[in-house]
Write an enzyme that holds these catalytic residues in place. Structure first.
Site, PDB file in Angstrom:
ATOM      1  N   ASP A   1     -11.983   0.916   0.222  1.00 18.88           N
ATOM      2  CA  ASP A   1     -12.878   0.408   1.262  1.00 18.88           C
ATOM      3  C   ASP A   1     -13.964  -0.438   0.614  1.00 18.88           C
ATOM      4  O   ASP A   1     -14.865   0.087  -0.046  1.00 18.88           O
ATOM      5  CB  ASP A   1     -13.512   1.578   2.028  1.00 18.88           C
ATOM      6  CG  ASP A   1     -12.559   2.154   3.050  1.00 18.88           C
ATOM      7  OD1 ASP A   1     -11.972   1.364   3.815  1.00 18.88           O
ATOM      8  OD2 ASP A   1     -12.401   3.390   3.084  1.00 18.88           O
TER       9      ASP A   1
ATOM     10  N   ASP B   1      -7.337   3.956  10.754  1.00 20.82           N
ATOM     11  CA  ASP B   1      -8.389   4.238   9.779  1.00 20.82           C
ATOM     12  C   ASP B   1      -9.648   4.717  10.480  1.00 20.82           C
ATOM     13  O   ASP B   1     -10.280   3.964  11.210  1.00 20.82           O
ATOM     14  CB  ASP B   1      -8.665   2.948   8.989  1.00 20.82           C
ATOM     15  CG  ASP B   1      -9.632   3.149   7.840  1.00 20.82           C
ATOM     16  OD1 ASP B   1     -10.112   4.275   7.639  1.00 20.82           O
ATOM     17  OD2 ASP B   1      -9.904   2.143   7.144  1.00 20.82           O
TER      18      ASP B   1
HETATM   19  C1  DX5 Z   1     -14.645   3.331   7.449  1.00 22.39           C
HETATM   20  C2  DX5 Z   1     -13.569   3.158   6.393  1.00 22.39           C
HETATM   21  C3  DX5 Z   1     -12.612   4.295   6.358  1.00 22.39           C
HETATM   22  C4  DX5 Z   1     -13.265   5.609   6.054  1.00 22.39           C
HETATM   23  C5  DX5 Z   1     -12.425   6.716   6.589  1.00 22.39           C
HETATM   24  O1  DX5 Z   1     -15.509   2.256   7.419  1.00 22.39           O
HETATM   25  O2  DX5 Z   1     -12.831   1.998   6.622  1.00 22.39           O
HETATM   26  O3  DX5 Z   1     -11.525   4.047   5.481  1.00 22.39           O
HETATM   27  O4  DX5 Z   1     -13.494   5.783   4.695  1.00 22.39           O
HETATM   28  O5  DX5 Z   1     -13.125   7.907   6.416  1.00 22.39           O
HETATM   29  P1  DX5 Z   1     -12.783   9.243   7.237  1.00 22.39           P
HETATM   30  O6  DX5 Z   1     -11.352   9.565   6.998  1.00 22.39           O
HETATM   31  O7  DX5 Z   1     -13.731  10.247   6.653  1.00 22.39           O
HETATM   32  O8  DX5 Z   1     -13.090   8.921   8.665  1.00 22.39           O
HETATM   33 ZN    ZN Z   2     -10.813   1.652   5.427  1.00 33.89          ZN
END
Ligand code: DX5
Ligand code: ZN
Length: 222
Positions: free
Chosen positions: A43, A179
């Protein structure tokens, strides 16, 4: 651990290192791959497109030798065309840019697609109709199920209808990824809506037992 996820048609678990312990990043990556994660989600946040900062090409370059696993880069940045080449050179296998970040998404997909696999991401508020003209140009569509910026947010079930609509439009060689907020209690709904790849940060990295955390997610997909 998967090197080329596009050769696989079964659902895949993509561990996002945004929730990893960055003081121990190499071991964190090895551990989640050993625990059963299929690939690594990077990310990339620039504080402009979304309200957080993460890391960039120097970190990707340092973690690249750890594993041959696919590195799935999610560019939550205002200038994906400016920084995409450096990320590919550093070792990202796929670059997913945000529809909302570029003036000409078809041109962006063609340019970034020369560097590796290319994906287009859409925010929860962006309707599917807007990305329809780009679908033929990408390998992957990433549907955000939280507003980009942070791990640990709550899943937005209203995006599942978008997943169903996108899935109907994709070719057999294209994939759909979700995601944000994916947990054992909602991953099945996403699968039933047509999702192929499931990005998970907090539900894996915040668990003291990553093996069990991944097994619980995968168990819901069986
Ligand atoms: C959010 C990111 C995600 C995030 C997901 O901006 O794109 O990839 O890290 O995290 P979780 O699984 O904790 O929601
Ligand atoms: Zn992401």
């Amino acid at each position: 651990m998967i090197r080329d996820p596009f050769t696989i048609t079964t659902p895949l678990i993509v561990a996002s290192i945004l929730s990893a312990d960055f003081s121990n990043l190499g071991d964190e990556i090895r551990e989640v791959l050993d625990a059963g994660a299929d690939m690594i989600h990077l990310d990339i946040l620039d504080g402009h497109f979304a309200p957080n900062l993460s890391f960039g090409p120097p970190v990707i370059q340092k973690i690249r030798p750890i594993t041959p696993a696919y590195f799935d880069a999610h560019l939550m940045i205002a200038e994906p065309l400016r920084y995409g080449p450096a990320m590919a050179r550093a070792g990202a296998n796929g670059l997913t840019f945000h529809f909302e970040a570029v003036a000409d998404p078809i041109a962006a997909a063609r340019t970034l697609g020369k560097l590796g696999r290319v994906g287009i991401a859409l925010n929860p508020a962006t309707p599917v109709d807007r990305i329809e003209p780009v679908l033929d140009e990408v390998d992957l569509v990433l549907v955000m199920s939280v507003v980009p910026g942070f791990s640990g947010q709550k899943f937005m079930p209203e995006v599942l209808d978008k997943c169903r609509r996108i899935k109907r439009r994709l070719r057999a060689d294209q994939r759909i990824e979700i995601d944000g907020g994916i947990k054992p209690d909602n991953i099945r709904q996403a699968r039933d809506a047509g999702v192929d790849w499931f990005v998970v940060a907090s539900a894996i990295f915040d668990s003291p037992d990553r093996f069990t955390a991944i097994a619980e997610l995968r168990g819901q997909l069986a």
